[in-house]
Write an enzyme that holds these catalytic residues in place. Structure first.
Site, mmCIF file in Angstrom:
data_model
loop_
_atom_site.group_PDB
_atom_site.id
_atom_site.type_symbol
_atom_site.label_atom_id
_atom_site.label_comp_id
_atom_site.label_asym_id
_atom_site.label_seq_id
_atom_site.Cartn_x
_atom_site.Cartn_y
_atom_site.Cartn_z
ATOM 1 N N HIS A 279 0.857 -1.187 0.000
ATOM 2 C CA HIS A 279 0.000 0.000 0.000
ATOM 3 C C HIS A 279 0.891 1.233 0.000
ATOM 4 O O HIS A 279 1.952 1.230 0.603
ATOM 5 C CB HIS A 279 -0.893 0.017 1.251
ATOM 6 C CG HIS A 279 -2.082 0.909 1.117
ATOM 7 N ND1 HIS A 279 -2.017 2.263 1.337
ATOM 8 C CD2 HIS A 279 -3.353 0.641 0.739
ATOM 9 C CE1 HIS A 279 -3.220 2.793 1.130
ATOM 10 N NE2 HIS A 279 -4.046 1.840 0.766
ATOM 11 N N ASP B 188 -7.897 -5.234 -0.201
ATOM 12 C CA ASP B 188 -8.364 -6.143 -1.258
ATOM 13 C C ASP B 188 -8.037 -7.597 -0.989
ATOM 14 O O ASP B 188 -8.469 -8.470 -1.752
ATOM 15 C CB ASP B 188 -7.743 -5.711 -2.592
ATOM 16 C CG ASP B 188 -8.379 -4.425 -3.082
ATOM 17 O OD1 ASP B 188 -7.648 -3.483 -3.405
ATOM 18 O OD2 ASP B 188 -9.623 -4.361 -3.084
HETATM 19 C C1 SDX Z 1 -6.284 -0.088 -3.029
HETATM 20 O O1 SDX Z 1 -4.458 4.380 -2.042
HETATM 21 C C2 SDX Z 1 -5.424 3.797 -1.466
HETATM 22 O O2 SDX Z 1 -5.888 4.178 -0.387
HETATM 23 C C3 SDX Z 1 -6.009 2.602 -2.228
HETATM 24 C C4 SDX Z 1 -7.027 1.759 -1.480
HETATM 25 C C5 SDX Z 1 -8.296 2.535 -1.224
HETATM 26 O O3 SDX Z 1 -8.994 2.215 -0.264
HETATM 27 O O4 SDX Z 1 -8.648 3.377 -2.088
HETATM 28 O O5 SDX Z 1 -6.480 1.343 -0.239
HETATM 29 C C6 SDX Z 1 -7.423 0.537 -2.300
HETATM 30 O O6 SDX Z 1 -6.044 0.258 -4.154
HETATM 31 C C7 SDX Z 1 -5.428 -1.079 -2.316
HETATM 32 C C8 SDX Z 1 -4.212 -1.550 -3.188
HETATM 33 C C9 SDX Z 1 -4.684 -2.671 -4.103
HETATM 34 N N1 SDX Z 1 -3.620 -3.047 -5.050
HETATM 35 C C10 SDX Z 1 -2.959 -4.193 -4.947
HETATM 36 O O7 SDX Z 1 -3.134 -5.026 -4.057
HETATM 37 C C11 SDX Z 1 -1.950 -4.429 -6.073
HETATM 38 C C12 SDX Z 1 -0.616 -4.892 -5.496
HETATM 39 N N2 SDX Z 1 -0.032 -3.766 -4.744
HETATM 40 C C13 SDX Z 1 1.021 -3.017 -5.382
HETATM 41 O O8 SDX Z 1 0.860 -2.855 -6.763
HETATM 42 C C14 SDX Z 1 1.418 -1.767 -4.603
HETATM 43 O O9 SDX Z 1 1.615 -2.145 -3.307
HETATM 44 C C15 SDX Z 1 0.533 -0.542 -4.630
HETATM 45 C C16 SDX Z 1 0.145 -0.143 -6.007
HETATM 46 C C17 SDX Z 1 -0.690 -0.752 -3.826
HETATM 47 C C18 SDX Z 1 1.340 0.606 -3.994
HETATM 48 O O10 SDX Z 1 2.411 0.822 -4.814
HETATM 49 P P1 SDX Z 1 3.554 1.902 -4.489
HETATM 50 O O11 SDX Z 1 3.243 2.660 -3.240
HETATM 51 O O12 SDX Z 1 3.782 2.685 -5.730
HETATM 52 O O13 SDX Z 1 4.765 0.979 -4.134
HETATM 53 P P2 SDX Z 1 6.002 0.755 -5.093
HETATM 54 O O14 SDX Z 1 5.519 0.262 -6.422
HETATM 55 O O15 SDX Z 1 6.839 1.981 -5.061
HETATM 56 O O16 SDX Z 1 6.747 -0.448 -4.373
HETATM 57 C C19 SDX Z 1 7.671 -0.194 -3.316
HETATM 58 C C20 SDX Z 1 8.438 -1.498 -3.166
HETATM 59 C C21 SDX Z 1 8.963 -2.031 -4.503
HETATM 60 O O17 SDX Z 1 10.118 -2.813 -4.248
HETATM 61 P P3 SDX Z 1 11.578 -2.169 -4.602
HETATM 62 O O18 SDX Z 1 11.566 -1.906 -6.102
HETATM 63 O O19 SDX Z 1 11.677 -0.909 -3.775
HETATM 64 O O20 SDX Z 1 12.565 -3.253 -4.195
HETATM 65 O O21 SDX Z 1 7.573 -2.511 -2.647
HETATM 66 C C22 SDX Z 1 7.426 -3.559 -3.607
HETATM 67 C C23 SDX Z 1 7.874 -2.993 -4.943
HETATM 68 O O22 SDX Z 1 8.355 -4.028 -5.778
HETATM 69 N N3 SDX Z 1 5.999 -3.924 -3.633
HETATM 70 C C24 SDX Z 1 5.556 -5.164 -3.819
HETATM 71 C C25 SDX Z 1 4.166 -5.061 -3.757
HETATM 72 N N4 SDX Z 1 3.809 -3.786 -3.553
HETATM 73 C C26 SDX Z 1 4.954 -3.080 -3.485
HETATM 74 N N5 SDX Z 1 6.196 -6.330 -4.034
HETATM 75 C C27 SDX Z 1 5.426 -7.438 -4.192
HETATM 76 N N6 SDX Z 1 4.062 -7.402 -4.132
HETATM 77 C C28 SDX Z 1 3.409 -6.249 -3.925
HETATM 78 N N7 SDX Z 1 2.067 -6.245 -3.870
#
Ligand code: SDX
Length: 393
Positions: A261, A315
């Site tokens: 998140h 989710d």
């Molecule tokens: C919702 O914003 C809100 O409030 C949204 C929400 C709401 O109520 O409206 O809460 C609802 O959208 C929840 C999120 C649902 N999405 C998912 O479950 C999809 C999987 N999650 C990721 O795509 C991600 O965590 C996000 C999109 C939710 C957040 O992405 P960020 O903040 O842009 O994080 P990032 O891409 O910068 O990642 C930071 C690090 C990275 O690793 P490094 O490159 O630094 O080594 O964390 C890792 C990412 O690879 N990472 C994950 C991950 N999420 C982040 N690695 C594996 N699995 C994941 N799910």
């Protein structure tokens, strides 16, 4: 302007002043108008929570009764909207159907009397009242059946399950669904709410605002994740294959759906409440093999990625609740949208009260001083992608 001022995804950049909800991502705190989500989940219902979010205070008995009656009176869809839905392909995604119907509402109501509180109030009632009917109607129509009319003797949550499944829901199932709607109603400036605000800031009509937000919520990185989680649990198939799945995702830097998140760096408090609802449903109606896989997935991901703040988000468990309630997987995100309309409308009203059109800037990374070259003089070959496109065309 320096490159350091650029924040990808506007991470950590305040885009508005808001009093609607508050999140502390380090402590796992979520409050709607200052009330902890746990208290609302325990004591409130969706329409009362929607009223709180949109008008800022908990309603009196008279205010709530009047609001409920207004919603009940506006649940039905115009026959032209239903006729339009009959032309949608059965294979179309329900979020695309919902976005089309939300935008189509704007064809029926006077546009943009945004300085008229009565217009604002009517738009709030119509959107909250009609969005669930649209979702349920598309579900029945894509199966070749006529949609059923809403029942005024059922509350907001029970009526949606009735319109969807054509039978009165079990009271516990209806109550659990009502709590799910509360949990999904609002979450500060998430991507779809930001879309709503940007669209609202141009002073277009509220139906276009909600259509814009629906389109944004549909993405798998946002509201679309709940549907992806169920597909993921199905693909993993058994508890003993969880660790390999997670290690494969880490090795290929693939996202594990339902985890991580932008704000929460601990377990999303909504995930904790949803997990409790899952267990209530399983106690009453029998378990689900995917729950064991989900628990193992949470354990392994927390073990491997907890240090990066990757924990279950809203989710992760919601799909297991919806599956037990008989909601088809591709309707999970439309159900998220039904709830989030309350938050989008609250931010729409707040934006209008202190509006300035959103127009951020950029850091330019292109060239200057380029000259136009006539077609015949362009000797350099087209990049392969464009060349292929040219051949197609
Ligand atoms: C919702 O914003 C809100 O409030 C949204 C929400 C709401 O109520 O409206 O809460 C609802 O959208 C929840 C999120 C649902 N999405 C998912 O479950 C999809 C999987 N999650 C990721 O795509 C991600 O965590 C996000 C999109 C939710 C957040 O992405 P960020 O903040 O842009 O994080 P990032 O891409 O910068 O990642 C930071 C690090 C990275 O690793 P490094 O490159 O630094 O080594 O964390 C890792 C990412 O690879 N990472 C994950 C991950 N999420 C982040 N690695 C594996 N699995 C994941 N799910």
């Amino acid at each position: 302007m320096s490159i350091d001022e650029y924040k990808p995804g506007l991470e950590g950049v305040p885009a508005t002043l808001s009093s609607i909800s508050y999140v502390d991502g380090q402590k796992g705190v979520l409050e709607y108008r200052g009330i902890p989500i746990e208290q609302l989940a325990q004591n409130s219902n969706f329409l009362e929570t929607a009223y709180l979010l949109i008008w800022g205070t908990l309603p009196s008995t008279e205010e709530l009764t009047s609001f409920e009656q207004e919603i009940y009176q506006h649940r039905r869809l115009k026959y032209r909207i239903r006729d339009m839905m009959k032309c949608f392909p059965e294979s179309g995604h329900p979020m695309d159907a919902l976005q089309s119907c939300a935008a189509a509402l704007g064809l029926f109501y006077a546009r943009r009397a945004l300085d008229d509180p009565a217009y604002i109030h009517r738009a709030v009632v119509r959107l909250l009242a009609k969005i669930p009917t649209m979702v349920a109607a598309f579900q029945l129509m894509r199966k070749g059946n006529d949609p059923v009319q809403p029942r005024d003797d059922l509350n907001y949550a029970a009526n949606f399950l009735y319109m969807l499944n054509e039978k009165q829901p079990d009271p516990l199932a209806a109550r659990i669904f009502d709590v799910c709607l509360i949990l999904h109603a609002e979450h500060t400036i998430n991507a779809s709410t930001f879309s709503a605000m940007v669209t609202a800031s141009t002073l277009t009509d509220p139906y276009a605002v909600i259509a814009s937000a629906v389109g944004t919520l549909a993405g798998p990185l946002h509201g679309g994740a709940n549907e992806e989680v169920l597909d993921m649990l199905e693909n993993i198939g058994t508890v003993d294959r969880v660790a390999n799945y997670v290690d494969e995702c880490i090795a290929t830097k693939s996202r594990i759906m339902g985890f991580g998140h932008r704000v929460y760096k601990v377990k999303d408090p909504r995930a904790t409440i949803l997990q409790g609802l899952v267990e209530q449903l399983f106690d009453e109606f029998g378990s689900d093999l995917y729950y064991g896989i989900a628990l193992e997935l949470e354990r392994v991901v927390s073990d491997r990625l907890g240090h990066k703040g990757i924990y279950p988000n809203v989710d992760f468990y919601s799909g297991l609740v919806y599956r037990k309630l008989g909601i088809p997987t591709d309707l999970f995100t439309p159900v998220f949208a039904i709830a989030r309309v309350a938050g989008w409308l609250a931010h729409w009203k707040e934006q209008l009260a202190a509006n300035r059109i959103f127009r951020p800037t950029q850091i330019y990374t292109g060239n200057h001083g380029q000259s136009y070259v006539k077609l015949d003089d362009r000797s350099t070959p087209l990049p392969p992608g464009l060349l292929a496109l040219g051949q197609e065309l």
